[in-house]
Structures are given as structure tokens and as C-alpha cells.
Design an enzyme around this catalytic site. Sequence first.
Site, PDB file in Angstrom:
ATOM      1  N   LYS A  57     -21.314 -17.219 -14.803  1.00  0.00           N
ATOM      2  CA  LYS A  57     -21.796 -18.350 -14.015  1.00  0.00           C
ATOM      3  C   LYS A  57     -22.920 -17.960 -12.781  1.00  0.00           C
ATOM      4  O   LYS A  57     -23.201 -19.304 -13.204  1.00  0.00           O
ATOM      5  CB  LYS A  57     -20.155 -18.087 -13.230  1.00  0.00           C
ATOM      6  N   SER A  73     -18.222 -16.999  -8.243  1.00  0.00           N
ATOM      7  CA  SER A  73     -16.936 -16.579  -8.673  1.00  0.00           C
ATOM      8  C   SER A  73     -15.501 -16.313  -9.906  1.00  0.00           C
ATOM      9  O   SER A  73     -15.818 -17.213 -10.286  1.00  0.00           O
ATOM     10  CB  SER A  73     -16.214 -16.888  -7.021  1.00  0.00           C
ATOM     11  N   ASP A  74     -14.784 -15.946  -9.659  1.00  0.00           N
ATOM     12  CA  ASP A  74     -14.454 -15.388 -10.228  1.00  0.00           C
ATOM     13  C   ASP A  74     -12.674 -14.792 -10.071  1.00  0.00           C
ATOM     14  O   ASP A  74     -12.835 -14.098  -9.728  1.00  0.00           O
ATOM     15  CB  ASP A  74     -14.139 -15.711 -11.890  1.00  0.00           C
ATOM     16  N   GLN A  75     -10.978 -15.113 -10.506  1.00  0.00           N
ATOM     17  CA  GLN A  75     -10.815 -14.329 -10.063  1.00  0.00           C
ATOM     18  C   GLN A  75      -9.833 -13.624 -11.329  1.00  0.00           C
ATOM     19  O   GLN A  75      -9.521 -14.537 -12.644  1.00  0.00           O
ATOM     20  CB  GLN A  75      -9.357 -15.111  -9.119  1.00  0.00           C
TER      21      GLN A  75
END
Length: 197
Positions: A57, A73-75
Site C-alpha cells: 500500500k 498499514s494493514d492488520q
Amino acid sequence: MTVPLVLASSSPFRRMLLENAGLAFESRAADIDERKIEAGLEGASPDQVALTLAKAKAVDVSRHFPGALVIGSDQTMSLGSRVYHKPKTLAEAKENLLSLSGKTHRLNSAIAFARDSQIVWEHVAHADLTVRELNETFVDRYLSRVGEKVYGSVGAYQLEGEGIQLFSKIEGDYFTILGLPMLPLLEKLRELKAIDG
């Protein structure tokens, strides 16, 4: 002198966290195929999946903002080796919740900074959440009350709402749970002189 900041996300929660911290930034959603990237990560740990997506991203959006520091960001949510995805139906949400009953699952929240398509920093933070013992009757009632909100969360819960009733123990900070670990993010921004302080 500070550098321009860009958030590689259209998430209202992530934008709110940065705004509430007093940061000046632009935001733009990344144009990536998350499921396709994940498909190429077979055997990767939940941390690696979250970090790979966060970096993708940040790099994608940084192509449109030369010189800016772009925050990706990612989760991921994991229980052992199982990685969960957002439920598409109430039946899937129910199955997910019942599979978490009486167990501790982990939220893996990754951040990456990119500048001119190069990753300059990456970090993963964790939160461990223990779901109390649930029965089908309670889960059915819970899902009927919260309705379509369950589709917005991998775990089919929002801690800021009725989802808090699902838990017996939570270890980890609020920002990590929301998917943007703010304390390490702000510390690195200060170190890079991207913000004052």
C-alpha cells in the site's frame, strides 16, 4: 523542516487516529489487489502477510506523491496458524465467533513508511484478545442486534460497541487493535523529522 505526510488508506478510523493526534496529512487509497498478494504468500506468517500488504500500500501510493512520506498499514487476525478474513454472511460471522469462543486470538497490526517507492521503515505490533465462552443463543442474539456492522470487522466485533461483551481479557493497546499502532508510528515520524517534536 517537516516533510509531507500521506496516509495510504481511505479508512475513516485510521484517518481519525492521525487527525486526533494533530497530524497534517493527505490520504489516498492504494490500488492493489490484496487477495492476489495474499495468494502469493502461502505459508507466510500472519505478521508477514500484514507487513507485506502494508508495504504494498505504501509503495503504491508513494508513486503519486514524490518526496512525501507515505504511511501504509494493514492488520491480520490469527488464531494459531489460521488467518481470518472479514465475514461475507451472518452465517460466516457466527462460525468465526464460535471458533474464537474460549480462545485467545491475535491482531497483527503492521505499519510501513515509503518514500519515492522505497520502504524506509516497517513495524508490527500485536494485541491478544481472549473471547469468553460463547453459546449459540448469545451469538445469534448478538448478530441480530449488530446486524451488518459485523461485515466491517475481521472478527465480527467492534470493541467500541457491543462487541466488548464478547471478551474476558484484552492485552494490547487500543491503537493496535484499531490497526494503526500510533506510539511507534509517532516516535518514528519524530525521528525522521516528519513531524515536530
